[in-house]
Design an enzyme around this catalytic site. Structure first.
Site, PDB file in Angstrom:
ATOM      1  N   MET A   5       8.808  -2.577  11.597  1.00 42.94           N
ATOM      2  CA  MET A   5       8.653  -1.563  10.562  1.00 42.94           C
ATOM      3  C   MET A   5       7.239  -1.603  10.004  1.00 42.94           C
ATOM      4  O   MET A   5       6.689  -2.664   9.713  1.00 42.94           O
ATOM      5  CB  MET A   5       9.671  -1.775   9.449  1.00 42.94           C
ATOM      6  CG  MET A   5      11.072  -1.395   9.860  1.00 42.94           C
ATOM      7  SD  MET A   5      12.220  -1.391   8.472  1.00 42.94           S
ATOM      8  CE  MET A   5      13.709  -0.835   9.306  1.00 42.94           C
ATOM      9  N   SER A   6       6.657  -0.421   9.843  1.00 43.68           N
ATOM     10  CA  SER A   6       5.299  -0.279   9.345  1.00 43.68           C
ATOM     11  C   SER A   6       5.162   1.096   8.717  1.00 43.68           C
ATOM     12  O   SER A   6       5.777   2.069   9.188  1.00 43.68           O
ATOM     13  CB  SER A   6       4.289  -0.427  10.489  1.00 43.68           C
ATOM     14  OG  SER A   6       2.993  -0.044  10.073  1.00 43.68           O
ATOM     15  N   MET A  18       0.832  -1.195   0.000  1.00 40.73           N
ATOM     16  CA  MET A  18       0.000   0.000   0.000  1.00 40.73           C
ATOM     17  C   MET A  18       0.877   1.259   0.000  1.00 40.73           C
ATOM     18  O   MET A  18       0.424   2.344   0.356  1.00 40.73           O
ATOM     19  CB  MET A  18      -0.960  -0.009   1.197  1.00 40.73           C
ATOM     20  CG  MET A  18      -2.004  -1.105   1.091  1.00 40.73           C
ATOM     21  SD  MET A  18      -3.532  -0.790   2.017  1.00 40.73           S
ATOM     22  CE  MET A  18      -2.916  -0.782   3.689  1.00 40.73           C
ATOM     23  N   GLY A  59      11.524  -3.043   5.138  1.00 40.12           N
ATOM     24  CA  GLY A  59      10.879  -4.349   5.092  1.00 40.12           C
ATOM     25  C   GLY A  59      10.306  -4.646   3.716  1.00 40.12           C
ATOM     26  O   GLY A  59      10.456  -5.750   3.176  1.00 40.12           O
ATOM     27  N   HIS A  60       9.629  -3.652   3.134  1.00 39.03           N
ATOM     28  CA  HIS A  60       9.113  -3.809   1.772  1.00 39.03           C
ATOM     29  C   HIS A  60      10.261  -4.079   0.793  1.00 39.03           C
ATOM     30  O   HIS A  60      10.155  -4.940  -0.091  1.00 39.03           O
ATOM     31  CB  HIS A  60       8.394  -2.531   1.316  1.00 39.03           C
ATOM     32  CG  HIS A  60       7.122  -2.240   2.034  1.00 39.03           C
ATOM     33  ND1 HIS A  60       6.948  -1.090   2.772  1.00 39.03           N
ATOM     34  CD2 HIS A  60       5.961  -2.924   2.119  1.00 39.03           C
ATOM     35  CE1 HIS A  60       5.728  -1.082   3.280  1.00 39.03           C
ATOM     36  NE2 HIS A  60       5.106  -2.184   2.904  1.00 39.03           N
ATOM     37  N   LYS A 109       5.009  -9.818   9.668  1.00 40.65           N
ATOM     38  CA  LYS A 109       4.400  -8.942  10.673  1.00 40.65           C
ATOM     39  C   LYS A 109       2.878  -9.089  10.629  1.00 40.65           C
ATOM     40  O   LYS A 109       2.211  -9.135  11.659  1.00 40.65           O
ATOM     41  CB  LYS A 109       4.793  -7.479  10.447  1.00 40.65           C
ATOM     42  CG  LYS A 109       4.146  -6.528  11.461  1.00 40.65           C
ATOM     43  CD  LYS A 109       4.609  -5.103  11.288  1.00 40.65           C
ATOM     44  CE  LYS A 109       4.003  -4.471  10.054  1.00 40.65           C
ATOM     45  NZ  LYS A 109       2.546  -4.178  10.208  1.00 40.65           N
ATOM     46  N   ALA A 112       4.124   3.870   0.899  1.00 41.16           N
ATOM     47  CA  ALA A 112       4.861   4.348   2.072  1.00 41.16           C
ATOM     48  C   ALA A 112       5.925   3.318   2.434  1.00 41.16           C
ATOM     49  O   ALA A 112       6.008   2.831   3.554  1.00 41.16           O
ATOM     50  CB  ALA A 112       3.920   4.620   3.241  1.00 41.16           C
ATOM     51  N   LEU A 113       6.750   2.989   1.452  1.00 42.49           N
ATOM     52  CA  LEU A 113       7.666   1.863   1.547  1.00 42.49           C
ATOM     53  C   LEU A 113       8.759   2.082   2.587  1.00 42.49           C
ATOM     54  O   LEU A 113       9.235   3.199   2.794  1.00 42.49           O
ATOM     55  CB  LEU A 113       8.309   1.613   0.181  1.00 42.49           C
ATOM     56  CG  LEU A 113       7.348   1.328  -0.983  1.00 42.49           C
ATOM     57  CD1 LEU A 113       8.134   1.091  -2.257  1.00 42.49           C
ATOM     58  CD2 LEU A 113       6.431   0.150  -0.674  1.00 42.49           C
TER      59      LEU A 113
END
Length: 282
Positions: free
Chosen positions: A186-187, A30, A36-37, A151, A32-33
């Protein structure tokens, strides 16, 4: 770097470049990298001939309109981050209209009970939205492999069940949680935290690690009571749930069984920003 906004154009491009033996890796996001992405993308680039990354804030998986409105949208910065990995990433950044074709509603899905636990209890309709968008994206991209972070472990299990029930020919690969130096998972939502909140939110992982230690000698209900007490007198945090569950069924544990794998799940509000985390226990 190829960027597509329309699904028909992406499908035509993939059809033109894919050969009989080539593979497509897919990383749905979605936006907002964060690191983790990028780790998911790095693995896909290593394991596949082509890598597609979708950036789409899916409205049907948000049960809170305010959360949807405030979800960070940073496409330009996201493209710059992906460019540091490879100029061969294929980006799919569709509009809501392109995905839903005028009917922005979720379809109903059953995941053999996985959907009724944790996130399903506290975010009604969330996994219908997840199933709707993931199935739609799989239809568009037709990937060989798709990569998801652990996660969102419940989501990972639900996507595996979706693929199983609908006989979708894609391999689902779960990847380890990436953490900030202080342990916070991470989020994209971390970007909404103040510097102080981000620092204090390290408490979430600290408590999960202590719960793991306690799990070796204590019952689940005692650990849950202890976790609740850790947040009780801290005004920055509001604990939504802490659950110890069977990894395969996601059912809350009643008693430990020798050969089963267990995992702790937590959801916490930090100044109205909802954060989740998880840790394997044995």
């Amino acid at each position: 770097m190829q960027i597509f906004n329309k699904n028909i154009e992406l499908k035509e491009f993939l059809a033109s470049v894919k050969t009989k033996n080539s593979t497509i890796g897919f990383v749905p996001t979605m936006g907002a990298l964060h690191a983790g992405h990028l780790a998911l993308m790095r693995q896909s680039l290593q394991e596949n001939g082509f890598t597609v990354v979708s950036i789409f804030v899916n409205p049907t998986q948000f049960n809170n309109p305010e959360d949807l409105a405030k979800y960070p949208r940073t496409l330009e910065a996201d493209v710059e981050k992906m460019a540091t990995l490879s100029d061969k990433i294929i980006i799919f950044a569709p509009t809501v209209e392109d995905i839903y074709e005028g009917e922005t509603t979720a379809k109903s899905f059953e995941y053999d009970g996985l959907e009724h636990q944790m996130e399903g209890k506290f975010r009604p309709g969330h996994f219908d939205g997840v199933g709707t968008i993931v199935k739609r994206l799989f239809e568009i991209v037709a990937p060989t492999r798709a990569y998801f972070g652990e996660k969102d472990f419940q989501q990972l299990q639900i996507v595996k069940k979706l693929v199983e029930k609908y006989h979708i020919p894609v391999e689902i690969i779960g990847c380890p949680i990436y953490r900030e130096p202080n342990g916070l998972a991470m989020s994209s939502r971390n970007e909404r935290l103040s510097s102080t909140e981000r620092k204090e939110a390290a408490l979430i992982f600290t408590i999960l690690k202590e719960a793991k230690e306690k799990f070796q000698t204590q019952d689940a209900d005692l650990i849950a009571a202890w976790v609740k007490n850790q947040f009780k007198n801290n005004p920055l945090f509001e604990l939504e749930y802490f659950i110890i569950a069977d990894e395969s069924t996601l059912l809350p544990i009643t008693f430990k069984e020798k050969y089963k794998k267990y995992r702790a799940f937590i959801a916490v509000f930090v100044n109205n920003i909802r954060l989740i985390d998880t840790i394997t226990l044995n």
